[in-house]
Design a protein around this motif. Sequence first.
Motif, PDB file in Angstrom:
ATOM      1  N   ALA A  33       0.833  -1.208   0.000  1.00  0.00           N
ATOM      2  CA  ALA A  33       0.000   0.000   0.000  1.00  0.00           C
ATOM      3  C   ALA A  33       0.868   1.259   0.000  1.00  0.00           C
ATOM      4  O   ALA A  33       0.588   2.216  -0.734  1.00  0.00           O
ATOM      5  CB  ALA A  33      -0.930  -0.003   1.210  1.00  0.00           C
ATOM      6  N   GLU A  34       1.924   1.244   0.779  1.00  0.00           N
ATOM      7  CA  GLU A  34       2.824   2.405   0.812  1.00  0.00           C
ATOM      8  C   GLU A  34       3.495   2.621  -0.533  1.00  0.00           C
ATOM      9  O   GLU A  34       3.559   3.743  -1.043  1.00  0.00           O
ATOM     10  CB  GLU A  34       3.876   2.224   1.901  1.00  0.00           C
ATOM     11  CG  GLU A  34       4.828   3.402   2.008  1.00  0.00           C
ATOM     12  CD  GLU A  34       5.883   3.214   3.083  1.00  0.00           C
ATOM     13  OE1 GLU A  34       6.864   3.979   3.055  1.00  0.00           O
ATOM     14  OE2 GLU A  34       5.745   2.323   3.929  1.00  0.00           O
ATOM     15  N   HIS A  35       4.002   1.545  -1.133  1.00  0.00           N
ATOM     16  CA  HIS A  35       4.652   1.663  -2.447  1.00  0.00           C
ATOM     17  C   HIS A  35       3.671   2.172  -3.507  1.00  0.00           C
ATOM     18  O   HIS A  35       4.045   2.994  -4.349  1.00  0.00           O
ATOM     19  CB  HIS A  35       5.242   0.321  -2.895  1.00  0.00           C
ATOM     20  CG  HIS A  35       6.592   0.053  -2.330  1.00  0.00           C
ATOM     21  ND1 HIS A  35       7.754   0.429  -2.950  1.00  0.00           N
ATOM     22  CD2 HIS A  35       6.968  -0.562  -1.189  1.00  0.00           C
ATOM     23  CE1 HIS A  35       8.793   0.061  -2.221  1.00  0.00           C
ATOM     24  NE2 HIS A  35       8.333  -0.551  -1.137  1.00  0.00           N
ATOM     25  N   LEU A  36       2.444   1.695  -3.475  1.00  0.00           N
ATOM     26  CA  LEU A  36       1.462   2.153  -4.453  1.00  0.00           C
ATOM     27  C   LEU A  36       1.142   3.630  -4.291  1.00  0.00           C
ATOM     28  O   LEU A  36       1.044   4.352  -5.278  1.00  0.00           O
ATOM     29  CB  LEU A  36       0.171   1.338  -4.349  1.00  0.00           C
ATOM     30  CG  LEU A  36       0.199  -0.055  -4.932  1.00  0.00           C
ATOM     31  CD1 LEU A  36      -1.170  -0.709  -4.788  1.00  0.00           C
ATOM     32  CD2 LEU A  36       0.611  -0.054  -6.380  1.00  0.00           C
ATOM     33  N   THR A  37       0.975   4.079  -3.071  1.00  0.00           N
ATOM     34  CA  THR A  37       0.633   5.484  -2.869  1.00  0.00           C
ATOM     35  C   THR A  37       1.799   6.400  -3.210  1.00  0.00           C
ATOM     36  O   THR A  37       1.591   7.521  -3.647  1.00  0.00           O
ATOM     37  CB  THR A  37       0.152   5.747  -1.431  1.00  0.00           C
ATOM     38  OG1 THR A  37       1.131   5.308  -0.512  1.00  0.00           O
ATOM     39  CG2 THR A  37      -1.168   5.041  -1.165  1.00  0.00           C
ATOM     40  N   VAL A  38       3.032   5.921  -3.054  1.00  0.00           N
ATOM     41  CA  VAL A  38       4.203   6.741  -3.346  1.00  0.00           C
ATOM     42  C   VAL A  38       4.579   6.690  -4.825  1.00  0.00           C
ATOM     43  O   VAL A  38       4.798   7.718  -5.457  1.00  0.00           O
ATOM     44  CB  VAL A  38       5.410   6.314  -2.468  1.00  0.00           C
ATOM     45  CG1 VAL A  38       6.682   7.000  -2.910  1.00  0.00           C
ATOM     46  CG2 VAL A  38       5.127   6.606  -1.007  1.00  0.00           C
ATOM     47  N   SER A  39       4.658   5.484  -5.392  1.00  0.00           N
ATOM     48  CA  SER A  39       5.176   5.369  -6.757  1.00  0.00           C
ATOM     49  C   SER A  39       4.172   4.847  -7.779  1.00  0.00           C
ATOM     50  O   SER A  39       4.464   4.835  -8.966  1.00  0.00           O
ATOM     51  CB  SER A  39       6.408   4.464  -6.766  1.00  0.00           C
ATOM     52  OG  SER A  39       6.047   3.140  -6.449  1.00  0.00           O
ATOM     53  N   GLY A  40       3.024   4.380  -7.332  1.00  0.00           N
ATOM     54  CA  GLY A  40       2.015   3.911  -8.265  1.00  0.00           C
ATOM     55  C   GLY A  40       2.125   2.456  -8.660  1.00  0.00           C
ATOM     56  O   GLY A  40       1.256   1.948  -9.363  1.00  0.00           O
ATOM     57  N   ARG A  41       3.185   1.760  -8.229  1.00  0.00           N
ATOM     58  CA  ARG A  41       3.308   0.336  -8.548  1.00  0.00           C
ATOM     59  C   ARG A  41       4.256  -0.352  -7.591  1.00  0.00           C
ATOM     60  O   ARG A  41       5.093   0.283  -6.962  1.00  0.00           O
ATOM     61  CB  ARG A  41       3.713   0.100  -9.989  1.00  0.00           C
ATOM     62  CG  ARG A  41       5.153   0.388 -10.286  1.00  0.00           C
ATOM     63  CD  ARG A  41       5.461   0.147 -11.739  1.00  0.00           C
ATOM     64  NE  ARG A  41       6.694  -0.611 -11.822  1.00  0.00           N
ATOM     65  CZ  ARG A  41       7.131  -1.212 -12.888  1.00  0.00           C
ATOM     66  NH1 ARG A  41       6.439  -1.188 -13.985  1.00  0.00           N
ATOM     67  NH2 ARG A  41       8.265  -1.861 -12.883  1.00  0.00           N
ATOM     68  N   PHE A  42       4.115  -1.663  -7.520  1.00  0.00           N
ATOM     69  CA  PHE A  42       4.959  -2.495  -6.669  1.00  0.00           C
ATOM     70  C   PHE A  42       5.339  -3.713  -7.495  1.00  0.00           C
ATOM     71  O   PHE A  42       4.482  -4.369  -8.088  1.00  0.00           O
ATOM     72  CB  PHE A  42       4.187  -2.923  -5.417  1.00  0.00           C
ATOM     73  CG  PHE A  42       4.953  -3.833  -4.501  1.00  0.00           C
ATOM     74  CD1 PHE A  42       5.873  -3.324  -3.596  1.00  0.00           C
ATOM     75  CD2 PHE A  42       4.759  -5.203  -4.552  1.00  0.00           C
ATOM     76  CE1 PHE A  42       6.568  -4.174  -2.746  1.00  0.00           C
ATOM     77  CE2 PHE A  42       5.450  -6.061  -3.703  1.00  0.00           C
ATOM     78  CZ  PHE A  42       6.362  -5.533  -2.805  1.00  0.00           C
ATOM     79  N   ARG A  43       6.623  -4.022  -7.556  1.00  0.00           N
ATOM     80  CA  ARG A  43       7.106  -5.177  -8.314  1.00  0.00           C
ATOM     81  C   ARG A  43       7.857  -6.104  -7.376  1.00  0.00           C
ATOM     82  O   ARG A  43       8.664  -5.658  -6.562  1.00  0.00           O
ATOM     83  CB  ARG A  43       8.025  -4.718  -9.435  1.00  0.00           C
ATOM     84  CG  ARG A  43       8.544  -5.852 -10.274  1.00  0.00           C
ATOM     85  CD  ARG A  43       9.398  -5.316 -11.388  1.00  0.00           C
ATOM     86  NE  ARG A  43      10.459  -6.274 -11.643  1.00  0.00           N
ATOM     87  CZ  ARG A  43      11.427  -6.104 -12.491  1.00  0.00           C
ATOM     88  NH1 ARG A  43      11.495  -4.987 -13.186  1.00  0.00           N
ATOM     89  NH2 ARG A  43      12.341  -7.014 -12.660  1.00  0.00           N
ATOM     90  N   VAL A  44       7.590  -7.405  -7.515  1.00  0.00           N
ATOM     91  CA  VAL A  44       8.209  -8.388  -6.636  1.00  0.00           C
ATOM     92  C   VAL A  44       8.512  -9.640  -7.451  1.00  0.00           C
ATOM     93  O   VAL A  44       7.805  -9.958  -8.402  1.00  0.00           O
ATOM     94  CB  VAL A  44       7.288  -8.701  -5.428  1.00  0.00           C
ATOM     95  CG1 VAL A  44       5.999  -9.348  -5.865  1.00  0.00           C
ATOM     96  CG2 VAL A  44       7.995  -9.546  -4.397  1.00  0.00           C
ATOM     97  N   SER A  45       9.559 -10.335  -7.066  1.00  0.00           N
ATOM     98  CA  SER A  45       9.866 -11.618  -7.682  1.00  0.00           C
ATOM     99  C   SER A  45       8.820 -12.622  -7.236  1.00  0.00           C
ATOM    100  O   SER A  45       8.616 -12.832  -6.050  1.00  0.00           O
ATOM    101  CB  SER A  45      11.261 -12.077  -7.255  1.00  0.00           C
ATOM    102  OG  SER A  45      11.530 -13.347  -7.781  1.00  0.00           O
ATOM    103  N   ALA A  46       8.126 -13.217  -8.203  1.00  0.00           N
ATOM    104  CA  ALA A  46       7.082 -14.204  -7.893  1.00  0.00           C
ATOM    105  C   ALA A  46       7.160 -15.284  -8.966  1.00  0.00           C
ATOM    106  O   ALA A  46       6.431 -15.266  -9.944  1.00  0.00           O
ATOM    107  CB  ALA A  46       5.711 -13.549  -7.864  1.00  0.00           C
ATOM    108  N   ASP A  47       8.075 -16.218  -8.766  1.00  0.00           N
ATOM    109  CA  ASP A  47       8.341 -17.217  -9.790  1.00  0.00           C
ATOM    110  C   ASP A  47       7.712 -18.575  -9.508  1.00  0.00           C
ATOM    111  O   ASP A  47       8.020 -19.553 -10.168  1.00  0.00           O
ATOM    112  CB  ASP A  47       9.843 -17.367 -10.006  1.00  0.00           C
ATOM    113  CG  ASP A  47      10.586 -17.751  -8.743  1.00  0.00           C
ATOM    114  OD1 ASP A  47       9.962 -17.767  -7.671  1.00  0.00           O
ATOM    115  OD2 ASP A  47      11.791 -18.032  -8.836  1.00  0.00           O
ATOM    116  N   THR A  48       6.813 -18.624  -8.541  1.00  0.00           N
ATOM    117  CA  THR A  48       6.091 -19.866  -8.256  1.00  0.00           C
ATOM    118  C   THR A  48       4.600 -19.548  -8.158  1.00  0.00           C
ATOM    119  O   THR A  48       4.229 -18.422  -7.801  1.00  0.00           O
ATOM    120  CB  THR A  48       6.543 -20.503  -6.925  1.00  0.00           C
ATOM    121  OG1 THR A  48       6.180 -19.635  -5.843  1.00  0.00           O
ATOM    122  CG2 THR A  48       8.037 -20.784  -6.897  1.00  0.00           C
TER     123      THR A  48
END
Length: 100
Positions: A33-48
């Motif tokens: 939520a913090e990342h979205l409000t600050v930068s508009g997106r959140f990216r994470v490694s999700a390989d499974t």
Amino acid sequence: MSSPLGTRPEPRRTPLGAEEKVRAEANFVPLVAEHLTVSGRFRVSADTPELVELFQGVARRVGDMLRRPVVSYANGRYMVITFGQEEAGLTDRGVRSVQE
């Protein structure tokens, strides 16, 4: 079983237990939520599939918390969570584009 010379054995992943999934989702919600409000997106490694499912749940909870549409998409390596389009009539033009 040993691995060929010069290669590293692939790590074994232990699936999260039910309680661990609940805790992980609850702990990631404020961060995302913090990342979205600050930068508009959140990216994470999700390989499974397990990680994709976990972060889809996080995205749903963040959308509920922020009272805004939130979308997530994965490509098999990363998952991106971002704001979705606003419903018609909620913005001055009716539609807000997805930020990148």
